[in-house]
Scaffold this motif. Structure first.
Motif, mmCIF file in Angstrom:
data_model
loop_
_atom_site.group_PDB
_atom_site.id
_atom_site.type_symbol
_atom_site.label_atom_id
_atom_site.label_comp_id
_atom_site.label_asym_id
_atom_site.label_seq_id
_atom_site.Cartn_x
_atom_site.Cartn_y
_atom_site.Cartn_z
ATOM 1 N N LEU A 52 -15.422 -13.402 -1.139
ATOM 2 C CA LEU A 52 -14.250 -13.305 -2.019
ATOM 3 C C LEU A 52 -14.523 -13.931 -3.361
ATOM 4 O O LEU A 52 -13.799 -13.693 -4.319
ATOM 5 N N LEU A 98 -2.620 -16.093 -1.076
ATOM 6 C CA LEU A 98 -3.312 -15.559 0.097
ATOM 7 C C LEU A 98 -2.816 -16.228 1.373
ATOM 8 O O LEU A 98 -2.637 -15.577 2.403
ATOM 9 N N LEU A 99 -2.570 -17.535 1.292
ATOM 10 C CA LEU A 99 -2.049 -18.244 2.466
ATOM 11 C C LEU A 99 -0.673 -17.710 2.848
ATOM 12 O O LEU A 99 -0.352 -17.555 4.023
ATOM 13 N N LEU A 130 -8.891 -21.414 3.644
ATOM 14 C CA LEU A 130 -7.758 -20.692 4.206
ATOM 15 C C LEU A 130 -7.644 -20.865 5.713
ATOM 16 O O LEU A 130 -6.736 -20.339 6.337
ATOM 17 N N LEU A 178 -10.319 -17.386 10.085
ATOM 18 C CA LEU A 178 -9.853 -16.013 9.871
ATOM 19 C C LEU A 178 -10.548 -15.061 10.843
ATOM 20 O O LEU A 178 -11.741 -15.175 11.091
ATOM 21 N N GLU A 217 -8.208 -10.071 9.551
ATOM 22 C CA GLU A 217 -7.469 -10.838 8.544
ATOM 23 C C GLU A 217 -8.276 -10.941 7.257
ATOM 24 O O GLU A 217 -7.742 -10.825 6.146
ATOM 25 N N GLU A 218 -9.568 -11.146 7.420
ATOM 26 C CA GLU A 218 -10.433 -11.275 6.262
ATOM 27 C C GLU A 218 -10.402 -10.011 5.407
ATOM 28 O O GLU A 218 -10.273 -10.059 4.182
ATOM 29 N N GLU A 221 -8.053 -7.756 5.343
ATOM 30 C CA GLU A 221 -6.730 -7.558 4.756
ATOM 31 C C GLU A 221 -6.524 -8.488 3.566
ATOM 32 O O GLU A 221 -5.920 -8.102 2.562
ATOM 33 N N LEU A 222 -7.028 -9.693 3.672
ATOM 34 C CA LEU A 222 -6.903 -10.635 2.557
ATOM 35 C C LEU A 222 -7.720 -10.155 1.363
ATOM 36 O O LEU A 222 -7.296 -10.279 0.217
ATOM 37 N N LEU A 223 -8.874 -9.644 1.646
ATOM 38 C CA LEU A 223 -9.724 -9.131 0.568
ATOM 39 C C LEU A 223 -9.010 -8.028 -0.197
ATOM 40 O O LEU A 223 -9.015 -7.982 -1.425
ATOM 41 N N TYR A 248 -5.784 -7.577 -0.318
ATOM 42 C CA TYR A 248 -4.623 -8.153 -1.009
ATOM 43 C C TYR A 248 -5.055 -8.893 -2.264
ATOM 44 O O TYR A 248 -4.375 -8.873 -3.289
ATOM 45 N N LEU A 249 -6.223 -9.522 -2.185
ATOM 46 C CA LEU A 249 -6.744 -10.240 -3.349
ATOM 47 C C LEU A 249 -7.004 -9.265 -4.498
ATOM 48 O O LEU A 249 -6.730 -9.564 -5.665
ATOM 49 N N ILE A 286 -3.695 -8.566 -6.023
ATOM 50 C CA ILE A 286 -3.247 -9.696 -6.843
ATOM 51 C C ILE A 286 -3.896 -9.671 -8.212
ATOM 52 O O ILE A 286 -3.246 -9.855 -9.239
ATOM 53 N N ARG A 287 -5.184 -9.377 -8.222
ATOM 54 C CA ARG A 287 -5.926 -9.481 -9.472
ATOM 55 C C ARG A 287 -5.733 -8.286 -10.395
ATOM 56 O O ARG A 287 -5.996 -8.375 -11.589
ATOM 57 N N ARG A 346 -2.770 -6.813 -10.659
ATOM 58 C CA ARG A 346 -1.352 -6.813 -11.013
ATOM 59 C C ARG A 346 -1.147 -7.417 -12.399
ATOM 60 O O ARG A 346 -1.695 -8.460 -12.720
#
Lengths: 113, 113
Positions: free
Chosen positions: A90, A101-102, B90, B93, B97-98, B100-102, B104-105, B108-109, B111
């Motif tokens: 990441l 993220l949390l 975090l 994981l 989950e890893e 999905e977080l990736l 989502y990250l 986030i970036r 946006r």
DNA sequence: TATCTTTGCTCGACATATTTAGCAACGCTT
DNA sequence: AAGCGTTGCTAAATATGTCGAGCAAAGATA
């Protein structure tokens, strides 16, 4: 206003634990945990950080660094950089991204299938 | 009765430093140093331990351990622990989950506020 | 709706960390 | 011997860590 309280809160919520559950698992009073999460505590004892690190599955060094304690050089890289790179490449996360993220992790773990 | 005070005193005397010299070099008051060396202090702050470690040429971890704080795992031990790769800031994981977080990250970036 | 439980939080108490001011003993100089 | 700086130490004050008790809001249960 270095507010690392929200970080501890996010860690706890990511695991769906209540203050009293954390108290039962770690022996740290829910009163203190609340103060910690709302920014009313400045330097929690290393012992308590260690207990929380175990329960939240983060490294002791990470928590030490979060609250502003010196972290041993030999473990600094491992504690702060490598694990992030290790779980998904990441890259470095800002504090804001980390919190978000949390929070999303909490959502993931909470949604019914 | 764990009296590590004499240990700190021995470290200082081994370098032929007075309490006030140490105060000048570290910023820790000679009064406190005296209390530390005579067993009237139980848990000195990690920050002060770090300053003393530098001046006395001993490792921070050594002093942490002396006063009874949990000591971070050494590099070798960490390297041999299997689950460490999945532990970062975090928490633990799963692979799902890893991923999905990736994802989502990335969201986030990208946006815009 | 009324009652019981859970949850996060605050308050008051006490322990420990750390500082500033100062004291008594020692050594050095005149 | 008298004065002077140094040394380790203590006393008192303030800040912070930590806990037990208890409270108000929200949730669950009858």
């Amino acid at each position: 206003m270095s507010n690392y309280g929200s970080y501890f809160k996010a860690l706890r919520e990511a695991k769906n634990l209540t203050l009293r559950e954390v108290e039962k698992q770690t022996g740290v009073s829910n009163a203190y945990l609340s103060q910690l999460e709302t920014g009313k505590v400045k330097q929690p004892s290393p012992l308590n950080l260690h207990k929380l690190a175990q329960l939240y599955d983060v490294s002791y060094e990470t928590l030490m660094e979060k609250v502003g304690y010196p972290v041993p050089q030999s473990t600094e890289v491992l504690a702060n950089k490598e694990p992030i790179a290790a779980h998904g490449r990441l890259g470095a996360l800002t504090d804001d991204e980390e919190l978000e993220l949390l929070d999303y992790l909490k959502f993931i773990r909470n949604r019914r299938k």
